[in-house]
Design a protein around this motif. Structure first.
Motif, PDB file in Angstrom:
ATOM      1  N   ARG A 122       0.806  -1.218   0.000  1.00 52.92           N
ATOM      2  CA  ARG A 122       0.000   0.000   0.000  1.00 52.92           C
ATOM      3  C   ARG A 122       0.841   1.271   0.000  1.00 52.92           C
ATOM      4  N   ASN A 123       2.037   1.218   0.588  1.00 53.36           N
ATOM      5  CA  ASN A 123       2.772   2.469   0.764  1.00 53.36           C
ATOM      6  C   ASN A 123       4.060   2.574  -0.056  1.00 53.36           C
ATOM      7  N   ARG A 124       4.510   1.489  -0.669  1.00 52.42           N
ATOM      8  CA  ARG A 124       5.841   1.498  -1.277  1.00 52.42           C
ATOM      9  C   ARG A 124       5.981   2.499  -2.425  1.00 52.42           C
ATOM     10  N   ASP A 125       4.965   2.649  -3.257  1.00 50.20           N
ATOM     11  CA  ASP A 125       5.091   3.578  -4.385  1.00 50.20           C
ATOM     12  C   ASP A 125       5.018   5.025  -3.932  1.00 50.20           C
ATOM     13  N   ALA A 126       4.207   5.299  -2.918  1.00 48.43           N
ATOM     14  CA  ALA A 126       4.159   6.663  -2.373  1.00 48.43           C
ATOM     15  C   ALA A 126       5.508   7.037  -1.754  1.00 48.43           C
ATOM     16  N   ILE A 127       6.120   6.097  -1.039  1.00 44.90           N
ATOM     17  CA  ILE A 127       7.442   6.362  -0.465  1.00 44.90           C
ATOM     18  C   ILE A 127       8.477   6.511  -1.570  1.00 44.90           C
ATOM     19  N   LEU A 128       8.409   5.661  -2.581  1.00 40.94           N
ATOM     20  CA  LEU A 128       9.366   5.727  -3.687  1.00 40.94           C
ATOM     21  C   LEU A 128       9.332   7.092  -4.366  1.00 40.94           C
ATOM     22  N   SER A 129       8.164   7.692  -4.492  1.00 41.04           N
ATOM     23  CA  SER A 129       8.080   9.004  -5.133  1.00 41.04           C
ATOM     24  C   SER A 129       8.870  10.048  -4.350  1.00 41.04           C
ATOM     25  N   ILE A 130       8.897   9.916  -3.020  1.00 43.75           N
ATOM     26  CA  ILE A 130       9.703  10.808  -2.182  1.00 43.75           C
ATOM     27  C   ILE A 130      11.186  10.507  -2.364  1.00 43.75           C
TER      28      ILE A 130
END
Length: 213
Positions: free
Chosen positions: A27-35
């Motif tokens: 759920r969170n890996r792509d949002a973190i990757l964008s950062i």
């Protein structure tokens, strides 16, 4: 709804050939990757403190091939999971995991950046103090220390799900719980870091960026 990663314990959670699976990672890996794409250097070694299952390490190393990724964790069960994922992924820039307890002496001398996901609230406060103290020893001036997870802020209303999560952590271990960003800023400053970024993330989480110097 807050991501609710469970503390690792022998026999907890599904595992296949030593692998563990943390549903919050998907759920969170792509949002973190964008950062990470905006904050990490273009090359060098990224130390991930408290890598847990190892699934974030696989995802980030695959997406950022110019960076070497060093996963770590204090828990032998987690280290076995990280290594199982690493063997299957066969990524040339993903290193074998190392045992690292943020509150104690670190077995690494330098890194270009540090990322720590969902550790601060599921560990004693000494681990957060040690995280910044250790980071000050291994990061060059200007290098980022990136934190992700649920936090409390004095001037922002805390989501009911985060309050409930905090209470559940306290019930499990009184040394755990959501931390106030002001307290993190204070301990960061004691080790020579200042906060340079704050990003609201899905599921009532935050990404906090600290840099040395």
């Amino acid at each position: 709804m807050t991501d609710r990663p469970e503390p690792w314990a022998p026999g907890s959670g599904p595992a296949v050939a030593g692998k563990r699976h943390a549903p919050a990672t998907l759920r969170n890996r792509d949002a973190i990757l964008s950062i990470l794409r905006n904050e990490l250097p273009s090359s060098g070694l990224v130390l991930e403190v408290a890598s847990g299952s190892g699934e974030h390490a696989i995802h980030f190393a695959a997406a950022l091939p110019n960076l070497d990724w060093q996963p770590s964790d204090p828990d032998p069960t987690a280290l076995a999971s990280i290594e199982a994922w690493r063997r299957d992924a066969s990524l040339p820039n993903l290193l074998a995991p190392i045992q690292l307890d943020a509150a104690n002496v670190w077995p690494i001398e330098m890194a270009a950046a540090i990322i720590c996901i969902n550790m601060v609230h599921i560990s004693p406060w000494a681990a957060t103090v040690g995280l910044f103290g250790g980071a000050a020893q291994v990061l060059p001036i200007g290098a980022p220390l990136i934190l992700y997870g649920p936090y409390i802020e004095g001037d922002v209303q805390t989501a009911p799900s985060n309050l409930a999560f905090h209470q559940s952590l306290q019930d499990r271990n009184p040394d755990w719980g959501l931390r106030d960003v002001a307290d993190i800023d204070h301990v960061a400053a004691q080790s020579g870091f200042r906060r340079t970024g704050r990003t609201e993330m899905p599921a009532n989480n935050l990404t906090l960026i600290y840099r040395r110097g």
